[in-house]
Design a protein around this motif. Structure first.
Motif, PDB file in Angstrom:
ATOM      1  N   GLY A  23    -107.116 -35.724   6.053  1.00 32.02           N
ATOM      2  CA  GLY A  23    -106.496 -36.496   7.117  1.00 32.02           C
ATOM      3  C   GLY A  23    -105.010 -36.217   7.252  1.00 32.02           C
ATOM      4  N   SER A  24    -104.344 -37.060   8.033  1.00 32.88           N
ATOM      5  CA  SER A  24    -102.927 -36.833   8.336  1.00 32.88           C
ATOM      6  C   SER A  24    -101.981 -37.658   7.476  1.00 32.88           C
ATOM      7  CB  SER A  24    -102.655 -37.155   9.811  1.00 32.88           C
ATOM      8  OG  SER A  24    -102.911 -38.528  10.072  1.00 32.88           O
ATOM      9  N   GLY A  25    -102.533 -38.559   6.654  1.00 32.65           N
ATOM     10  CA  GLY A  25    -101.698 -39.475   5.878  1.00 32.65           C
ATOM     11  C   GLY A  25    -100.653 -38.807   5.010  1.00 32.65           C
ATOM     12  N   ALA A  26    -101.056 -37.817   4.235  1.00 36.41           N
ATOM     13  CA  ALA A  26    -100.124 -37.125   3.334  1.00 36.41           C
ATOM     14  C   ALA A  26     -99.903 -35.686   3.793  1.00 36.41           C
ATOM     15  CB  ALA A  26    -100.659 -37.150   1.904  1.00 36.41           C
ATOM     16  N   LEU A  27    -100.140 -35.440   5.065  1.00 36.07           N
ATOM     17  CA  LEU A  27    -100.008 -34.078   5.590  1.00 36.07           C
ATOM     18  C   LEU A  27     -98.583 -33.565   5.445  1.00 36.07           C
ATOM     19  CD1 LEU A  27    -101.251 -31.664   7.060  1.00 36.07           C
ATOM     20  CD2 LEU A  27    -100.783 -32.845   9.234  1.00 36.07           C
ATOM     21  N   VAL A  75    -102.898 -23.502   7.843  1.00 35.78           N
ATOM     22  CA  VAL A  75    -103.464 -24.775   7.408  1.00 35.78           C
ATOM     23  C   VAL A  75    -104.216 -25.397   8.586  1.00 35.78           C
ATOM     24  CG1 VAL A  75    -103.009 -27.057   6.463  1.00 35.78           C
ATOM     25  CG2 VAL A  75    -101.610 -25.111   5.731  1.00 35.78           C
ATOM     26  N   VAL A  76    -105.520 -25.492   8.446  1.00 38.75           N
ATOM     27  CA  VAL A  76    -106.367 -26.139   9.452  1.00 38.75           C
ATOM     28  C   VAL A  76    -106.585 -27.577   8.998  1.00 38.75           C
ATOM     29  CG1 VAL A  76    -108.605 -26.093  10.637  1.00 38.75           C
ATOM     30  CG2 VAL A  76    -107.502 -23.936   9.944  1.00 38.75           C
ATOM     31  N   VAL A  77    -106.356 -28.530   9.885  1.00 43.30           N
ATOM     32  CA  VAL A  77    -106.398 -29.946   9.522  1.00 43.30           C
ATOM     33  C   VAL A  77    -107.476 -30.666  10.314  1.00 43.30           C
ATOM     34  CG1 VAL A  77    -105.056 -32.058   9.284  1.00 43.30           C
ATOM     35  CG2 VAL A  77    -103.908 -29.839   9.101  1.00 43.30           C
ATOM     36  N   ARG A  78    -108.379 -31.358   9.613  1.00 44.39           N
ATOM     37  CA  ARG A  78    -109.382 -32.174  10.292  1.00 44.39           C
ATOM     38  C   ARG A  78    -108.956 -33.631  10.236  1.00 44.39           C
ATOM     39  NH1 ARG A  78    -115.552 -31.236   8.791  1.00 44.39           N
ATOM     40  NH2 ARG A  78    -115.189 -32.649   7.027  1.00 44.39           N
ATOM     41  N   VAL A  79    -108.828 -34.243  11.411  1.00 45.78           N
ATOM     42  CA  VAL A  79    -108.394 -35.637  11.515  1.00 45.78           C
ATOM     43  C   VAL A  79    -109.290 -36.367  12.505  1.00 45.78           C
ATOM     44  CG1 VAL A  79    -105.979 -35.137  10.976  1.00 45.78           C
ATOM     45  CG2 VAL A  79    -106.753 -35.065  13.355  1.00 45.78           C
ATOM     46  N   LEU A  80    -109.166 -37.696  12.528  1.00 44.65           N
ATOM     47  CA  LEU A  80    -109.887 -38.482  13.522  1.00 44.65           C
ATOM     48  C   LEU A  80    -109.392 -38.104  14.918  1.00 44.65           C
ATOM     49  CD1 LEU A  80    -109.915 -42.027  11.872  1.00 44.65           C
ATOM     50  CD2 LEU A  80    -111.895 -40.564  12.299  1.00 44.65           C
ATOM     51  N   PRO A  81    -110.267 -38.093  15.909  1.00 41.59           N
ATOM     52  CA  PRO A  81    -109.877 -37.686  17.267  1.00 41.59           C
ATOM     53  C   PRO A  81    -109.123 -38.780  18.021  1.00 41.59           C
ATOM     54  CG  PRO A  81    -112.189 -38.280  17.237  1.00 41.59           C
ATOM     55  CD  PRO A  81    -111.722 -38.353  15.812  1.00 41.59           C
ATOM     56  N   GLN A  82    -107.972 -39.156  17.492  1.00 37.41           N
ATOM     57  CA  GLN A  82    -107.108 -40.142  18.122  1.00 37.41           C
ATOM     58  C   GLN A  82    -105.754 -39.510  18.387  1.00 37.41           C
ATOM     59  OE1 GLN A  82    -108.078 -43.716  15.315  1.00 37.41           O
ATOM     60  NE2 GLN A  82    -107.108 -44.523  17.147  1.00 37.41           N
ATOM     61  N   ALA A  83    -105.145 -39.915  19.484  1.00 37.29           N
ATOM     62  CA  ALA A  83    -103.892 -39.296  19.917  1.00 37.29           C
ATOM     63  C   ALA A  83    -102.814 -39.350  18.847  1.00 37.29           C
ATOM     64  CB  ALA A  83    -103.402 -39.963  21.200  1.00 37.29           C
ATOM     65  N   LEU A 141     -95.662 -32.195  12.895  1.00 35.47           N
ATOM     66  CA  LEU A 141     -95.427 -31.536  11.608  1.00 35.47           C
ATOM     67  C   LEU A 141     -95.580 -30.018  11.698  1.00 35.47           C
ATOM     68  CD1 LEU A 141     -97.223 -34.106   9.271  1.00 35.47           C
ATOM     69  CD2 LEU A 141     -94.758 -33.676   9.435  1.00 35.47           C
ATOM     70  N   GLY A 142     -95.821 -29.518  12.916  1.00 37.10           N
ATOM     71  CA  GLY A 142     -95.852 -28.082  13.120  1.00 37.10           C
ATOM     72  C   GLY A 142     -97.217 -27.420  13.047  1.00 37.10           C
ATOM     73  N   VAL A 143     -98.287 -28.214  12.983  1.00 37.36           N
ATOM     74  CA  VAL A 143     -99.631 -27.627  12.977  1.00 37.36           C
ATOM     75  C   VAL A 143     -99.957 -27.161  14.393  1.00 37.36           C
ATOM     76  CG1 VAL A 143    -102.067 -28.004  12.481  1.00 37.36           C
ATOM     77  CG2 VAL A 143    -100.323 -29.175  11.120  1.00 37.36           C
ATOM     78  N   LEU A 144    -100.412 -25.937  14.520  1.00 39.55           N
ATOM     79  CA  LEU A 144    -100.735 -25.380  15.835  1.00 39.55           C
ATOM     80  C   LEU A 144    -101.957 -26.081  16.425  1.00 39.55           C
ATOM     81  CD1 LEU A 144    -100.280 -21.572  15.072  1.00 39.55           C
ATOM     82  CD2 LEU A 144     -98.663 -23.099  16.225  1.00 39.55           C
ATOM     83  N   ARG A 148    -104.526 -24.950  17.816  1.00 42.41           N
ATOM     84  CA  ARG A 148    -105.783 -24.274  17.462  1.00 42.41           C
ATOM     85  C   ARG A 148    -106.264 -24.659  16.061  1.00 42.41           C
ATOM     86  NH1 ARG A 148    -103.994 -18.052  15.716  1.00 42.41           N
ATOM     87  NH2 ARG A 148    -102.858 -18.712  13.840  1.00 42.41           N
ATOM     88  N   ASP A 149    -105.339 -25.202  15.260  1.00 40.35           N
ATOM     89  CA  ASP A 149    -105.667 -25.538  13.870  1.00 40.35           C
ATOM     90  C   ASP A 149    -105.861 -27.043  13.650  1.00 40.35           C
ATOM     91  OD1 ASP A 149    -105.568 -22.872  13.147  1.00 40.35           O
ATOM     92  OD2 ASP A 149    -103.436 -22.942  12.634  1.00 40.35           O
ATOM     93  N   ILE A 150    -105.943 -27.787  14.745  1.00 32.42           N
ATOM     94  CA  ILE A 150    -106.197 -29.233  14.649  1.00 32.42           C
ATOM     95  C   ILE A 150    -107.640 -29.494  15.067  1.00 32.42           C
ATOM     96  CG2 ILE A 150    -105.545 -31.534  15.433  1.00 32.42           C
ATOM     97  CD1 ILE A 150    -102.765 -30.350  16.127  1.00 32.42           C
ATOM     98  N   VAL A 151    -108.428 -30.028  14.145  1.00 32.36           N
ATOM     99  CA  VAL A 151    -109.843 -30.304  14.392  1.00 32.36           C
ATOM    100  C   VAL A 151    -110.014 -31.822  14.486  1.00 32.36           C
ATOM    101  CG1 VAL A 151    -112.208 -29.917  13.601  1.00 32.36           C
ATOM    102  CG2 VAL A 151    -110.410 -28.257  13.026  1.00 32.36           C
ATOM    103  N   GLY A 152    -110.183 -32.316  15.706  1.00 33.77           N
ATOM    104  CA  GLY A 152    -110.347 -33.751  15.912  1.00 33.77           C
ATOM    105  C   GLY A 152    -111.813 -34.138  15.934  1.00 33.77           C
ATOM    106  N   LEU A 153    -112.301 -34.662  14.823  1.00 33.44           N
ATOM    107  CA  LEU A 153    -113.715 -35.031  14.706  1.00 33.44           C
ATOM    108  C   LEU A 153    -113.859 -36.283  13.852  1.00 33.44           C
ATOM    109  CD1 LEU A 153    -115.338 -31.537  13.988  1.00 33.44           C
ATOM    110  CD2 LEU A 153    -115.654 -32.884  16.068  1.00 33.44           C
ATOM    111  N   GLN A 154    -114.901 -37.046  14.140  1.00 29.26           N
ATOM    112  CA  GLN A 154    -115.191 -38.241  13.345  1.00 29.26           C
ATOM    113  C   GLN A 154    -116.557 -38.101  12.705  1.00 29.26           C
ATOM    114  OE1 GLN A 154    -114.711 -41.915  15.431  1.00 29.26           O
ATOM    115  NE2 GLN A 154    -115.029 -43.184  13.621  1.00 29.26           N
ATOM    116  N   GLY A 155    -116.607 -38.272  11.372  1.00 28.45           N
ATOM    117  CA  GLY A 155    -117.852 -38.129  10.622  1.00 28.45           C
ATOM    118  C   GLY A 155    -118.744 -39.331  10.743  1.00 28.45           C
TER     119      GLY A 155
END
Length: 283
Positions: A159-163, A177-185, A194-197, A199-206
């Motif tokens: 997640g983004s908490g300690a990113l 660094v590819v980051v998977r986070v909840l799909p919220q704005a 924080l500089g993540v591109l 293309r490397d942000i994966v917004g998905l909810q499990g």
């Protein structure tokens, strides 16, 4: 409570009478949401006649719990003190992720100050497979160092908490660094800030299956996966199995030691939670 939405919902359970109500008076409790078992805890408490509030950290959480009373809480002690002042809460159950959160820490501090009993629900820990591709570490900083040594494309599922801490480590400079986070704005914006591109942000909810995780890891060319030890019923094993199927190393952040709770405050099943909540009502 300014700035936070009260998502109270009522579903016709008000006439239900359980042990707590039968004992005289209504017992009010609040459950900090954050695990799949939290749903069971809320349902069992309501069935036992406990009027249960659910505290969630985000707007997405407002629609997740199957509960009558849901509030979006702030990770601030002052917010909790203000909210608790308007409720007759007799016990707080922290059913958040085993790694904890700023929200649960603030809530526990406020409850301790007011003398409100605390209970902590912990999932049993994951029995990690014996495999040379699995690397257990103590914290996010060590995870960054180990992951950087194992591959150039790091798939981060914490997640983004300690990113910010992860990306600030010298070892990950120049790594993808590819980051998977909840799909919220707000989470996606956090990644971008924080500089993540994009293309490397994966917004998905499990939750995600092994097959799904494997497909995502492969699609992004993950050379190492970073996750947290979230307990047996979490998605930890699914991520581990998916990575191992691809022969991709996994860095697992161990569950931190929590010294806030005594052994008698810790519960490992929803049933234990209900029993201790009811016991607290007679204390």
């Amino acid at each position: 409570m300014p700035g936070k939405r009260d998502g109270t919902r009522r579903k016709g359970r008000e006439g239900r009478v359980g042990p707590a109500a039968a004992a005289g008076g209504v017992l009010n409790a609040v459950v900090i949401f954050g695990t799949s078992e939290a749903r069971k805890i809320v349902d069992r408490l309501e069935s036992a006649g406990v009027r249960t509030w659910v505290a969630v950290a985000s707007e997405a959480g407002l629609v997740a719990p199957n509960a009558e009373r849901v509030v979006q809480a702030a990770p601030e002690r002052a917010w909790w003190e203000s909210w608790l002042a308007g409720q007759d809460i007799r016990v707080l159950v922290d059913a958040s992720h085993p790694s904890g959160s700023a929200l649960s820490e603030a809530a526990c501090e406020a409850c301790e100050a007011k003398g409100i009993p605390l209970l902590r629900f912990y999932r049993p820990e994951v029995n990690l497979p014996q495999n040379p591709l699995i690397h257990a570490v103590a914290d996010i900083k060590e995870a960054a160092a180990v992951a950087a040594a194992l591959g150039d494309t790091i798939f981060l599922t914490t997640g983004s908490g300690a990113l910010d801490v992860f990306l600030a480590q010298p070892a990950v400079k120049g790594k993808r660094v590819v980051v998977r986070v909840l799909p919220q704005a707000r989470f996606i914006s956090r990644c971008q800030e924080l500089g993540v591109l994009p293309r490397d942000i994966v917004g998905l909810q499990g939750p995600f299956s092994v097959r799904f995780n494997q497909a995502i890891f492969a699609a992004y060319g993950a050379q190492v996966v970073v996750t947290r030890e979230g307990g047996r019923s979490s998605g930890t094993l699914s991520k581990i199995k998916a990575a191992l199927n691809l022969r991709v190393p996994v860095v697992i952040i161990r569950r931190p030691a929590d010294t806030r709770f005594k052994p008698e405050q810790i519960c490992c099943t929803p049933r234990q939670v209900v029993e201790k909540v009811l016991a607290a009502s007679h204390a």
